[in-house]
Scaffold this motif. Structure first.
Motif, PDB file in Angstrom:
ATOM      1  N   ILE A  19      38.118  -4.305  -0.323  1.00 27.38           N
ATOM      2  CA  ILE A  19      39.202  -4.373  -1.319  1.00 27.38           C
ATOM      3  C   ILE A  19      39.031  -3.272  -2.359  1.00 27.38           C
ATOM      4  O   ILE A  19      40.000  -2.602  -2.749  1.00 27.38           O
ATOM      5  N   PHE A  20      37.811  -3.061  -2.815  1.00 25.95           N
ATOM      6  CA  PHE A  20      37.560  -2.029  -3.825  1.00 25.95           C
ATOM      7  C   PHE A  20      37.891  -0.647  -3.284  1.00 25.95           C
ATOM      8  O   PHE A  20      38.527   0.177  -3.962  1.00 25.95           O
ATOM      9  N   VAL A  21      37.473  -0.377  -2.030  1.00 34.88           N
ATOM     10  CA  VAL A  21      37.754   0.929  -1.421  1.00 34.88           C
ATOM     11  C   VAL A  21      39.251   1.146  -1.259  1.00 34.88           C
ATOM     12  O   VAL A  21      39.783   2.221  -1.581  1.00 34.88           O
ATOM     13  N   LEU A  22      39.967   0.119  -0.780  1.00 32.11           N
ATOM     14  CA  LEU A  22      41.428   0.236  -0.623  1.00 32.11           C
ATOM     15  C   LEU A  22      42.104   0.441  -1.970  1.00 32.11           C
ATOM     16  O   LEU A  22      43.050   1.237  -2.080  1.00 32.11           O
ATOM     17  N   PHE A  23      41.636  -0.253  -3.009  1.00 34.93           N
ATOM     18  CA  PHE A  23      42.196  -0.091  -4.352  1.00 34.93           C
ATOM     19  C   PHE A  23      42.009   1.355  -4.839  1.00 34.93           C
ATOM     20  O   PHE A  23      42.943   1.967  -5.373  1.00 34.93           O
ATOM     21  N   CYS A  24      40.814   1.911  -4.611  1.00 40.36           N
ATOM     22  CA  CYS A  24      40.557   3.293  -5.018  1.00 40.36           C
ATOM     23  C   CYS A  24      41.435   4.264  -4.238  1.00 40.36           C
ATOM     24  O   CYS A  24      41.956   5.239  -4.796  1.00 40.36           O
ATOM     25  N   ILE A  25      41.615   3.993  -2.940  1.00 40.86           N
ATOM     26  CA  ILE A  25      42.461   4.866  -2.123  1.00 40.86           C
ATOM     27  C   ILE A  25      43.895   4.849  -2.630  1.00 40.86           C
ATOM     28  O   ILE A  25      44.555   5.901  -2.721  1.00 40.86           O
ATOM     29  N   ALA A  29      45.739   8.070  -4.009  1.00 42.20           N
ATOM     30  CA  ALA A  29      46.943   8.492  -3.290  1.00 42.20           C
ATOM     31  C   ALA A  29      48.165   8.499  -4.208  1.00 42.20           C
ATOM     32  O   ALA A  29      49.005   9.411  -4.138  1.00 42.20           O
ATOM     33  N   SER A  30      48.262   7.516  -5.091  1.00 36.75           N
ATOM     34  CA  SER A  30      49.394   7.453  -6.024  1.00 36.75           C
ATOM     35  C   SER A  30      49.397   8.658  -6.952  1.00 36.75           C
ATOM     36  O   SER A  30      50.452   9.283  -7.189  1.00 36.75           O
ATOM     37  N   VAL A  31      48.228   8.995  -7.471  1.00 35.91           N
ATOM     38  CA  VAL A  31      48.128  10.169  -8.362  1.00 35.91           C
ATOM     39  C   VAL A  31      48.493  11.437  -7.613  1.00 35.91           C
ATOM     40  O   VAL A  31      49.234  12.292  -8.118  1.00 35.91           O
ATOM     41  N   LEU A  32      47.993  11.568  -6.374  1.00 31.84           N
ATOM     42  CA  LEU A  32      48.286  12.765  -5.592  1.00 31.84           C
ATOM     43  C   LEU A  32      49.771  12.870  -5.259  1.00 31.84           C
ATOM     44  O   LEU A  32      50.366  13.956  -5.353  1.00 31.84           O
ATOM     45  N   PHE A  33      50.382  11.739  -4.862  1.00 36.73           N
ATOM     46  CA  PHE A  33      51.816  11.744  -4.567  1.00 36.73           C
ATOM     47  C   PHE A  33      52.629  12.114  -5.799  1.00 36.73           C
ATOM     48  O   PHE A  33      53.583  12.895  -5.724  1.00 36.73           O
ATOM     49  N   LEU A 167      58.262   6.890  -5.880  1.00 42.92           N
ATOM     50  CA  LEU A 167      56.816   6.714  -5.999  1.00 42.92           C
ATOM     51  C   LEU A 167      56.444   5.233  -5.981  1.00 42.92           C
ATOM     52  O   LEU A 167      55.468   4.835  -5.344  1.00 42.92           O
ATOM     53  N   ILE A 168      57.244   4.421  -6.682  1.00 42.04           N
ATOM     54  CA  ILE A 168      56.977   2.980  -6.716  1.00 42.04           C
ATOM     55  C   ILE A 168      57.094   2.387  -5.312  1.00 42.04           C
ATOM     56  O   ILE A 168      56.283   1.556  -4.895  1.00 42.04           O
ATOM     57  N   ARG A 169      58.105   2.848  -4.561  1.00 40.62           N
ATOM     58  CA  ARG A 169      58.271   2.343  -3.199  1.00 40.62           C
ATOM     59  C   ARG A 169      57.080   2.753  -2.314  1.00 40.62           C
ATOM     60  O   ARG A 169      56.610   1.966  -1.488  1.00 40.62           O
ATOM     61  N   VAL A 170      56.631   3.992  -2.487  1.00 40.00           N
ATOM     62  CA  VAL A 170      55.470   4.451  -1.720  1.00 40.00           C
ATOM     63  C   VAL A 170      54.227   3.628  -2.068  1.00 40.00           C
ATOM     64  O   VAL A 170      53.459   3.211  -1.187  1.00 40.00           O
ATOM     65  N   ILE A 171      54.040   3.383  -3.383  1.00 37.23           N
ATOM     66  CA  ILE A 171      52.876   2.599  -3.824  1.00 37.23           C
ATOM     67  C   ILE A 171      52.958   1.173  -3.282  1.00 37.23           C
ATOM     68  O   ILE A 171      51.956   0.603  -2.819  1.00 37.23           O
ATOM     69  N   LEU A 172      54.172   0.579  -3.348  1.00 34.48           N
ATOM     70  CA  LEU A 172      54.343  -0.778  -2.820  1.00 34.48           C
ATOM     71  C   LEU A 172      54.067  -0.816  -1.316  1.00 34.48           C
ATOM     72  O   LEU A 172      53.475  -1.779  -0.811  1.00 34.48           O
ATOM     73  N   LEU A 173      54.492   0.251  -0.608  1.00 35.78           N
ATOM     74  CA  LEU A 173      54.226   0.315   0.836  1.00 35.78           C
ATOM     75  C   LEU A 173      52.722   0.385   1.087  1.00 35.78           C
ATOM     76  O   LEU A 173      52.199  -0.301   1.989  1.00 35.78           O
ATOM     77  N   MET A 174      52.019   1.212   0.309  1.00 34.21           N
ATOM     78  CA  MET A 174      50.566   1.307   0.463  1.00 34.21           C
ATOM     79  C   MET A 174      49.900  -0.020   0.137  1.00 34.21           C
ATOM     80  O   MET A 174      48.946  -0.433   0.808  1.00 34.21           O
TER      81      MET A 174
END
Length: 472
Positions: A19-25, A29-33, A167-174
């Motif tokens: 969970i921690f690794v996925l949260f960091c990813i 990813a959100s910042v990069l996008f 961006l919000i849609r991308v984050i929600l998808l992730m």
């Protein structure tokens, strides 16, 4: 869920780490996008300013305000991306002359305009919120000028609402993908952990039963061919071996008790008989004393055997090594049994070469090996049978073979006859530890002991010792 259970540790260590690794990813990813989207908008604004503005506004500073205003209106009218972004034209005084929206703009401080005026490139970008609250990206581009004076600027403004929504849609998808991954890992992980926990619980329950003395306890349906299944099979085998050892130990105690009681009964009986009237029948007295001596020797032999076994189990079976001749000790052992063979009506054949067989060993222990093997051969051979002893020395080894025509050993029992407490034939007297001691003595002399037997036809015992080469 127990705090110290395997499942709890898995959830704490593995699932939390995932969970921690996925949260960091997701965060990275959100910042990069966001940076990628905003950079694309910034490049678009910059290309608009560079390619279009110079064709409408000249470098000359001599043009009047009316001329500047006319060019500004023409520029805005010809601007083709009014639906995508808004454009303002700002005069040299910092006032908005015209905007593509057609509405008047209140004069206020524009961070990008102020930065562009001071910038060497004559342009600057700003991301923030307008007075209306809308989040925008603005780029101010200073108009061409001569003499380093301010000629005005063009300001492009584009709304970031659609980009932020994307961006919000991308984050929600992730986040959704992360939830699916976590759910999959949780279900598969719990299934895997429980496939281990269940047999481990069975192992624990069975181990507790065995520890409490229930040697019939077994682990049933504990898994396949993996390590857990092998562990369960090993524990079941261990329980079986413990049960067999316990059975053999009890039989050993019973046998030794009987072996001790029989001569003691004879000694006591004949002692009482002689004590009643030692003078009356001299022959009877002599016979009784012989029985007492014989049974005492039998007791001594049994006690010595038990002591040797105890020393062997404790690792204290001592060997007094010296130079010796193996065949000389064999000769003495065979001589001891000659009278017994005549007394019991059994034929003892002895065929040994005259070549000496020197080695370093304990003479008494080596003789004990031969005596014990011969004693077994006599015990398991009926009257009229034959015990043959042969020996030959060659190639640095001496091979002694003792064969009998006795009852033999069943093939199922043959691999275990040198184990402690094991008796293949309970009807014959003996403690069941003699061959275990013999095997240990042979190993201590770097030798080998092997048995071949056919049930109902006899047994052959072969002992091989390394010897020193002699000059012929």
């Amino acid at each position: 869920m127990a705090k110290k259970s395997i499942t709890a540790r898995w959830v704490l260590n593995t699932l939390c780490a995932i969970i921690f690794v996925l949260f960091c990813i997701i965060i990275v990813a959100s910042v990069l996008f966001k940076e990628q989207y905003y950079e694309a908008v910034r490049v678009t604004l910059d290309s608009r300013a560079t390619n279009v503005v110079s064709s409408y506004f000249s470098i000359s500073n001599d043009s009047s305000d009316d001329t500047f205003n006319l060019r500004a209106k023409q520029f805005v009218e010809d601007f083709s991306d009014k639906s995508v972004m808004e454009v303002w034209v700002i005069d040299r005084s910092g006032n908005v002359v015209v905007s593509s929206s057609g509405f008047s703009v209140e004069n206020e401080k524009y961070p990008d305009y102020a930065e562009a005026r001071l910038s060497d490139t004559g342009k600057a970008t700003w991301v923030g919120r307008m007075s209306s609250g809308e989040k925008v990206m603005a780029l101010s581009y200073m108009l061409p000028s001569s003499g380093g004076q301010n000629s005005g600027a063009v300001r492009y403004i584009i709304s970031l609402s659609d980009i932020d929504s994307q961006l919000i849609r991308v984050i929600l998808l992730m986040c959704f993908i992360a939830v699916v991954i976590i759910a999959f890992v949780t279900v598969s992980g719990l299934f895997f952990v429980r496939s281990i926990v269940r047999p481990v619980k069975k192992i624990n329950e069975t181990a507790i039963k065995i520890a409490k003395g229930d040697l019939s306890a077994r682990i049933e349906d504990a898994g396949g061919d993996d390590e857990i299944g092998q562990l369960c099979e090993s524990i079941n085998n261990m329980a079986h071996e413990i049960k067999e050892s316990e059975r053999m130990k009890n039989e050993f105690i019973s046998t030794v008790s009987h072996e001790l009681r029989t001569p003691l009964t004879a000694i006591k009986g004949w002692g009482e008989t002689i004590l009643e009237d030692p003078i009356k029948d001299e022959a009877l007295t002599k016979r009784g004393l012989n029985v007492i001596i014989s049974e005492s020797e039998r007791l001594t032999s049994l006690v010595e055997e038990l002591l040797d076994f105890s020393r062997m189990e404790n690792g204290n079976l001592t060997m007094r090594m010296s130079s010796m001749d193996v065949l000389a000790e064999l000769d003495e052992a065979v001589f001891v049994f000659k009278d017994r063979s005549m007394r019991e009506g059994k034929e003892l054949l002895y065929n040994v070469s005259e070549v000496p067989a020197p080695m370093t060993g304990d003479p008494n222990r080596i003789k004990q090996v031969f005596v014990n093997i011969l004693d077994n051969s006599f015990k398991y051979t009926e009257a009229g049978g034959t015990i043959s002893v042969t020996a030959k020395a060659e190639k640095g080894f001496v091979t002694i073979t003792i064969a009998d025509t006795g009852c033999g050993i069943p093939s199922a029992d043959l691999p275990y006859v040198t184990e402690k407490f094991y008796k293949a034939n309970a009807s014959v007297r003996g403690s069941g530890i003699g061959l275990a001691v013999v095997n240990e003595i042979v190993k201590r002399h770097n030798g080998t002991l092997s048995l071949n037997s056919i049930e109902g036809r006899g047994t052959t015992v072969t002992v091989v010792f390394p010897i020193q080469q002699t000059q012929q």
